[in-house]
Design a protein around this motif. Sequence first.
Motif, short mmCIF file in Angstrom:
data_model
loop_
_atom_site.label_atom_id
_atom_site.label_comp_id
_atom_site.label_asym_id
_atom_site.label_seq_id
_atom_site.Cartn_x
_atom_site.Cartn_y
_atom_site.Cartn_z
N ASN A 77 -16.38 -33.63 -14.04
CA ASN A 77 -16.06 -35.00 -13.62
C ASN A 77 -14.74 -34.93 -12.86
OD1 ASN A 77 -15.52 -37.74 -13.33
ND2 ASN A 77 -16.26 -38.26 -15.37
N LYS A 78 -14.82 -34.83 -11.55
CA LYS A 78 -13.65 -34.58 -10.73
C LYS A 78 -12.65 -35.72 -10.79
CE LYS A 78 -16.05 -31.55 -7.47
NZ LYS A 78 -16.39 -31.31 -6.05
N LYS A 79 -13.12 -36.94 -10.96
CA LYS A 79 -12.22 -38.08 -11.00
C LYS A 79 -11.32 -38.02 -12.23
CE LYS A 79 -12.16 -43.14 -10.98
NZ LYS A 79 -13.00 -44.37 -10.97
N ASN A 80 -11.90 -37.82 -13.40
CA ASN A 80 -11.10 -37.76 -14.63
C ASN A 80 -10.17 -36.55 -14.63
OD1 ASN A 80 -12.41 -40.06 -15.53
ND2 ASN A 80 -13.92 -38.93 -16.72
N SER A 81 -10.66 -35.40 -14.16
CA SER A 81 -9.82 -34.19 -14.15
C SER A 81 -8.65 -34.36 -13.19
CB SER A 81 -10.67 -32.98 -13.74
OG SER A 81 -11.72 -32.77 -14.66
N SER A 82 -8.90 -34.94 -12.02
CA SER A 82 -7.81 -35.13 -11.06
C SER A 82 -6.79 -36.14 -11.57
CB SER A 82 -8.38 -35.60 -9.71
OG SER A 82 -9.10 -36.82 -9.87
N VAL A 83 -7.26 -37.20 -12.26
CA VAL A 83 -6.33 -38.18 -12.82
C VAL A 83 -5.47 -37.54 -13.90
CG1 VAL A 83 -6.21 -40.27 -14.25
CG2 VAL A 83 -7.70 -40.22 -12.25
N LEU A 84 -6.07 -36.71 -14.74
CA LEU A 84 -5.32 -36.06 -15.81
C LEU A 84 -4.29 -35.08 -15.25
CD1 LEU A 84 -5.12 -35.84 -18.89
CD2 LEU A 84 -6.76 -33.97 -18.78
N LEU A 85 -4.70 -34.28 -14.28
CA LEU A 85 -3.77 -33.32 -13.68
C LEU A 85 -2.68 -34.04 -12.89
CD1 LEU A 85 -3.17 -30.33 -13.30
CD2 LEU A 85 -4.64 -30.33 -11.29
N GLY A 86 -3.04 -35.12 -12.19
CA GLY A 86 -2.04 -35.90 -11.46
C GLY A 86 -1.04 -36.57 -12.39
N GLY A 87 -1.51 -37.06 -13.54
CA GLY A 87 -0.61 -37.66 -14.51
C GLY A 87 0.37 -36.64 -15.09
N ALA A 88 -0.14 -35.45 -15.40
CA ALA A 88 0.75 -34.40 -15.92
C ALA A 88 1.78 -33.98 -14.88
CB ALA A 88 -0.08 -33.19 -16.36
N THR A 89 1.34 -33.91 -13.62
CA THR A 89 2.28 -33.56 -12.55
C THR A 89 3.35 -34.64 -12.38
OG1 THR A 89 0.49 -32.38 -11.43
CG2 THR A 89 2.45 -32.87 -10.13
N SER A 90 2.95 -35.90 -12.48
CA SER A 90 3.92 -36.99 -12.36
C SER A 90 4.94 -36.97 -13.49
CB SER A 90 3.18 -38.33 -12.34
OG SER A 90 2.24 -38.39 -11.28
N ILE A 91 4.46 -36.69 -14.71
CA ILE A 91 5.38 -36.62 -15.85
C ILE A 91 6.37 -35.46 -15.68
CG2 ILE A 91 5.49 -36.14 -18.32
CD1 ILE A 91 2.86 -37.66 -18.61
N TRP A 92 5.87 -34.32 -15.19
CA TRP A 92 6.77 -33.18 -14.98
C TRP A 92 7.81 -33.47 -13.91
CZ3 TRP A 92 7.45 -29.78 -10.77
CH2 TRP A 92 8.25 -28.66 -11.05
N ILE A 93 7.37 -34.10 -12.81
CA ILE A 93 8.33 -34.46 -11.75
C ILE A 93 9.35 -35.46 -12.26
CG2 ILE A 93 8.53 -35.63 -9.51
CD1 ILE A 93 5.83 -34.42 -8.76
N LEU A 94 8.90 -36.41 -13.06
CA LEU A 94 9.79 -37.46 -13.56
C LEU A 94 10.85 -36.89 -14.51
CD1 LEU A 94 10.19 -40.57 -13.47
CD2 LEU A 94 8.78 -40.68 -15.53
N PHE A 95 10.42 -36.02 -15.42
CA PHE A 95 11.34 -35.51 -16.43
C PHE A 95 12.14 -34.28 -15.96
CE2 PHE A 95 8.29 -37.46 -19.62
CZ PHE A 95 9.06 -38.60 -19.76
N GLU A 96 11.53 -33.46 -15.11
CA GLU A 96 12.16 -32.20 -14.73
C GLU A 96 12.95 -32.33 -13.43
OE1 GLU A 96 13.36 -28.34 -15.32
OE2 GLU A 96 12.28 -29.69 -16.66
N LEU A 97 12.32 -32.85 -12.39
CA LEU A 97 12.98 -32.92 -11.09
C LEU A 97 13.95 -34.10 -11.00
CD1 LEU A 97 10.06 -31.96 -8.67
CD2 LEU A 97 11.77 -30.48 -9.73
N LEU A 98 13.52 -35.25 -11.51
CA LEU A 98 14.37 -36.44 -11.47
C LEU A 98 15.31 -36.54 -12.66
CD1 LEU A 98 11.75 -39.07 -10.20
CD2 LEU A 98 13.35 -37.65 -8.87
N ASP A 99 15.22 -35.60 -13.59
CA ASP A 99 16.10 -35.53 -14.76
C ASP A 99 16.06 -36.83 -15.58
OD1 ASP A 99 17.77 -34.29 -16.48
OD2 ASP A 99 19.60 -34.64 -15.34
N TYR A 100 14.84 -37.33 -15.77
CA TYR A 100 14.67 -38.51 -16.61
C TYR A 100 14.44 -38.07 -18.06
CZ TYR A 100 13.83 -43.57 -16.59
OH TYR A 100 13.95 -44.92 -16.75
N HIS A 101 14.60 -39.00 -19.01
CA HIS A 101 14.44 -38.66 -20.42
C HIS A 101 13.33 -39.51 -21.03
CE1 HIS A 101 18.07 -36.21 -20.34
NE2 HIS A 101 18.67 -37.20 -19.69
N LEU A 102 12.65 -38.92 -22.01
CA LEU A 102 11.49 -39.57 -22.61
C LEU A 102 11.88 -40.85 -23.33
CD1 LEU A 102 8.48 -39.54 -23.34
CD2 LEU A 102 9.05 -38.12 -25.32
#
Length: 255
Positions: A77-102
Amino acid sequence: MAEHTQDSGPVTESMMDKITEKLHGHDSSSSSSDSDNEKSSPSPMKKPEVNRLFGRQKTLHEVLGGGKRADMLLWRNKKNSSVLLGGATSIWILFELLDYHLLSLLCHCLILALTILFVWSNASSFINKSPPRIPEVSIPEEPVIQFATALRFEINRVLAVLRDAATGRDLKKFLAVITSLWVLSIMGSCCNFLTLFFIGFVLLHTVPVFYEKYDDQVDKFAEKAMAEIKKQYAVFDAKVLSKIPKGPFKDKKRA
């Protein structure tokens, strides 16, 4: 005239019999020649058997557990897999690159949601609209128990592997565990836990798809690599491990 027609009847019948005999003979000869050709034709070549990676006998979908989880990892199911991978990438960018905190993210999201609901509830009487229906949110018990059971099973399996490696019964397992921990320590010194978790998440969603598409080539390469590793281990065993003196505990056990 009548006699001529009566004589011609048997003649035509005999000619028809001869024609049918010839036709039947031709069909039988053609069928026999076809069967001979089929017998003489060589059977198709069988593909050489390839030793599957880690000696697996099941399909990759079954190895991954089947169901929706395997469908997600194999991008059925390409839609669900892409959404899941995109969400994980967004969380990593938010916390790691932008130095945000949970904790800051959770508080800011709750502040925004509560402010919108509070303003909407109080302004509904002025704009003649119904107030928002806030559902009762509660965590169901069954998914939490399933997650805890799966996590407990994986932790127990890791502890069992560490225990077997520490007992000294299997030298190969001991060396494999030490090498794995050493590689993880190097990776941990290069990046933090979030980045390491993100790399593992991305590999988990890309490597199975790649392997399913090119499984024959990967299995052949893995077979050659394992043969070379066994060869080098045999040399290492003959030159180093066999010369290590054995402890008195093993001597007593053998005696």
